[in-house]
Design a protein around this motif. Structure first.
Motif, PDB file in Angstrom:
ATOM      1  N   ALA A  72       0.815  -1.210   0.000  1.00  0.00           N
ATOM      2  CA  ALA A  72       0.000   0.000   0.000  1.00  0.00           C
ATOM      3  C   ALA A  72       0.857   1.272   0.000  1.00  0.00           C
ATOM      4  O   ALA A  72       0.323   2.378   0.119  1.00  0.00           O
ATOM      5  CB  ALA A  72      -0.924  -0.006   1.215  1.00  0.00           C
ATOM      6  N   GLY A  73       2.181   1.099  -0.101  1.00  0.00           N
ATOM      7  CA  GLY A  73       3.071   2.252  -0.190  1.00  0.00           C
ATOM      8  C   GLY A  73       3.540   2.818   1.137  1.00  0.00           C
ATOM      9  O   GLY A  73       3.996   3.964   1.198  1.00  0.00           O
ATOM     10  N   PHE A  74       3.471   2.019   2.208  1.00  0.00           N
ATOM     11  CA  PHE A  74       3.892   2.480   3.530  1.00  0.00           C
ATOM     12  C   PHE A  74       5.046   1.624   4.034  1.00  0.00           C
ATOM     13  O   PHE A  74       5.165   0.447   3.690  1.00  0.00           O
ATOM     14  CB  PHE A  74       2.747   2.382   4.541  1.00  0.00           C
ATOM     15  N   THR A  75       5.864   2.221   4.892  1.00  0.00           N
ATOM     16  CA  THR A  75       6.926   1.494   5.584  1.00  0.00           C
ATOM     17  C   THR A  75       6.821   1.817   7.063  1.00  0.00           C
ATOM     18  O   THR A  75       6.817   2.993   7.445  1.00  0.00           O
ATOM     19  CB  THR A  75       8.320   1.907   5.074  1.00  0.00           C
ATOM     20  N   ALA A  76       6.735   0.799   7.878  1.00  0.00           N
ATOM     21  CA  ALA A  76       6.635   1.005   9.321  1.00  0.00           C
ATOM     22  C   ALA A  76       7.997   1.355   9.900  1.00  0.00           C
ATOM     23  O   ALA A  76       9.003   0.751   9.519  1.00  0.00           O
ATOM     24  CB  ALA A  76       6.096  -0.248  10.003  1.00  0.00           C
ATOM     25  N   ASP A  77       8.002   2.314  10.807  1.00  0.00           N
ATOM     26  CA  ASP A  77       9.206   2.556  11.592  1.00  0.00           C
ATOM     27  C   ASP A  77       9.378   1.418  12.590  1.00  0.00           C
ATOM     28  O   ASP A  77      10.491   0.992  12.876  1.00  0.00           O
ATOM     29  CB  ASP A  77       9.117   3.881  12.355  1.00  0.00           C
ATOM     30  N   GLU A  78       8.230   0.933  13.088  1.00  0.00           N
ATOM     31  CA  GLU A  78       8.280  -0.150  14.072  1.00  0.00           C
ATOM     32  C   GLU A  78       6.918  -0.821  14.149  1.00  0.00           C
ATOM     33  O   GLU A  78       5.882  -0.169  14.116  1.00  0.00           O
ATOM     34  CB  GLU A  78       8.661   0.409  15.440  1.00  0.00           C
ATOM     35  N   ILE A  99      -6.619 -16.501  20.400  1.00  0.00           N
ATOM     36  CA  ILE A  99      -5.353 -15.773  20.397  1.00  0.00           C
ATOM     37  C   ILE A  99      -5.698 -14.319  20.099  1.00  0.00           C
ATOM     38  O   ILE A  99      -6.373 -14.022  19.107  1.00  0.00           O
ATOM     39  CB  ILE A  99      -4.364 -16.308  19.345  1.00  0.00           C
ATOM     40  N   VAL A 100      -5.259 -13.429  20.957  1.00  0.00           N
ATOM     41  CA  VAL A 100      -5.438 -11.999  20.737  1.00  0.00           C
ATOM     42  C   VAL A 100      -4.092 -11.437  20.296  1.00  0.00           C
ATOM     43  O   VAL A 100      -3.093 -11.596  21.004  1.00  0.00           O
ATOM     44  CB  VAL A 100      -5.921 -11.288  22.023  1.00  0.00           C
ATOM     45  N   LEU A 101      -4.083 -10.820  19.137  1.00  0.00           N
ATOM     46  CA  LEU A 101      -2.887 -10.148  18.641  1.00  0.00           C
ATOM     47  C   LEU A 101      -2.970  -8.690  19.077  1.00  0.00           C
ATOM     48  O   LEU A 101      -3.880  -7.963  18.665  1.00  0.00           O
ATOM     49  CB  LEU A 101      -2.805 -10.243  17.117  1.00  0.00           C
ATOM     50  N   LYS A 102      -2.051  -8.283  19.935  1.00  0.00           N
ATOM     51  CA  LYS A 102      -2.012  -6.900  20.416  1.00  0.00           C
ATOM     52  C   LYS A 102      -0.919  -6.171  19.647  1.00  0.00           C
ATOM     53  O   LYS A 102       0.262  -6.458  19.812  1.00  0.00           O
ATOM     54  CB  LYS A 102      -1.737  -6.872  21.916  1.00  0.00           C
ATOM     55  N   LEU A 103      -1.340  -5.252  18.809  1.00  0.00           N
ATOM     56  CA  LEU A 103      -0.451  -4.582  17.863  1.00  0.00           C
ATOM     57  C   LEU A 103      -0.306  -3.104  18.201  1.00  0.00           C
ATOM     58  O   LEU A 103      -1.297  -2.414  18.423  1.00  0.00           O
ATOM     59  CB  LEU A 103      -1.027  -4.726  16.450  1.00  0.00           C
ATOM     60  N   THR A 104       0.922  -2.644  18.232  1.00  0.00           N
ATOM     61  CA  THR A 104       1.232  -1.225  18.297  1.00  0.00           C
ATOM     62  C   THR A 104       2.262  -0.965  17.198  1.00  0.00           C
ATOM     63  O   THR A 104       3.254  -1.693  17.102  1.00  0.00           O
ATOM     64  CB  THR A 104       1.835  -0.840  19.665  1.00  0.00           C
ATOM     65  N   ALA A 105       1.994   0.043  16.377  1.00  0.00           N
ATOM     66  CA  ALA A 105       2.905   0.301  15.263  1.00  0.00           C
ATOM     67  C   ALA A 105       3.076   1.798  15.057  1.00  0.00           C
ATOM     68  O   ALA A 105       2.172   2.581  15.333  1.00  0.00           O
ATOM     69  CB  ALA A 105       2.374  -0.347  13.989  1.00  0.00           C
ATOM     70  N   PRO A 108       4.554   6.165   9.441  1.00  0.00           N
ATOM     71  CA  PRO A 108       4.379   7.535   8.950  1.00  0.00           C
ATOM     72  C   PRO A 108       3.382   7.612   7.786  1.00  0.00           C
ATOM     73  O   PRO A 108       3.399   6.779   6.880  1.00  0.00           O
ATOM     74  CB  PRO A 108       5.781   7.927   8.472  1.00  0.00           C
ATOM     75  N   GLY A 109       2.470   8.611   7.867  1.00  0.00           N
ATOM     76  CA  GLY A 109       1.592   8.922   6.753  1.00  0.00           C
ATOM     77  C   GLY A 109       0.346   8.078   6.607  1.00  0.00           C
ATOM     78  O   GLY A 109      -0.450   8.303   5.698  1.00  0.00           O
ATOM     79  N   ILE A 110       0.123   7.102   7.454  1.00  0.00           N
ATOM     80  CA  ILE A 110      -1.026   6.215   7.305  1.00  0.00           C
ATOM     81  C   ILE A 110      -2.210   6.756   8.120  1.00  0.00           C
ATOM     82  O   ILE A 110      -2.021   7.349   9.182  1.00  0.00           O
ATOM     83  CB  ILE A 110      -0.680   4.769   7.731  1.00  0.00           C
TER      84      ILE A 110
END
Length: 143
Positions: A72-78, A99-105, A108-110
C-alpha cells in the motif's frame, strides 16, 4: 517449502519430560514438561507448545503486516505484536480457545482506517493464522 521440528518425550504425561529441537538451532534440546507447561506461571524455566505458537503467530503477523504496508506504499518505523494465547478446558480437553494479537505500530503517513484495514488483511493472510484452520494429518509408525 517445508520446515521441521523434533520433539522427544520420555515417561508419563504428568511426570515425564521431553525436549524440542529445530534445525536452525534456536531450540536445541529445549526442555519441556507438564510442570513447565501448566504449573510454571512465569514460564522462565522452559518452553511449551503454546508459547511457541504464540511466538510464531506474533512474528508471522508482524511480517505479514509489513508486506501489506509495503503493498500500500507504507513502511513502518516499528511494528510490535504480542500474541496472547488462551488455553482452557473444553469438554474435558485442554483447548486453545483464542489468540489476541495486540499490535502497536509507528507508520508515517497512514490513516487509522488504512491501518485497520491492512492489519485485518495481515491477520487473515498470515500463514500461522491460516494454519489454525488447516487440515492436519497424521502418519503414525510404531517402532
Amino acid at each position: 517449502m517445508q520446515r521441521t521440528a523434533q520433539a522427544q518425550w520420555k515417561g508419563t504425561g504428568k511426570e515425564g519430560s521431553g525436549t524440542l529441537t529445530t534445525p536452525s538451532g534456536v531450540l536445541n534440546a529445549q526442555p519441556y514438561s507438564f510442570k513447565l507447561r501448566f504449573q510454571d506461571e512465569d514460564g522462565r524455566n522452559g518452553t511449551n507448545p503454546e508459547e511457541l505458537i504464540a511466538a510464531a503467530h506474533a512474528g508471522c503477523f508482524s511480517m505479514a503486516l509489513s508486506f501489506q504496508l509495503a503493498g500500500a506504499g507504507f513502511t513502518a518505523d516499528e511494528i510490535n505484536t504480542t500474541a496472547v494465547l488462551t488455553m482452557e478446558p473444553v469438554d474435558g480437553n485442554q483447548t486453545i480457545t483464542k489468540i489476541v494479537l495486540k499490535l502497536t505500530a509507528t507508520i508515517p503517513g497512514i490513516t487509522a482506517e488504512q491501518f485497520q484495514t491492512l492489519a485485518e488483511n495481515a491477520k487473515a493472510g498470515c500463514p500461522v493464522s491460516r494454519v489454525l484452520k488447516a487440515d492436519i494429518s497424521l502418519e503414525a509408525t510404531l517402532a
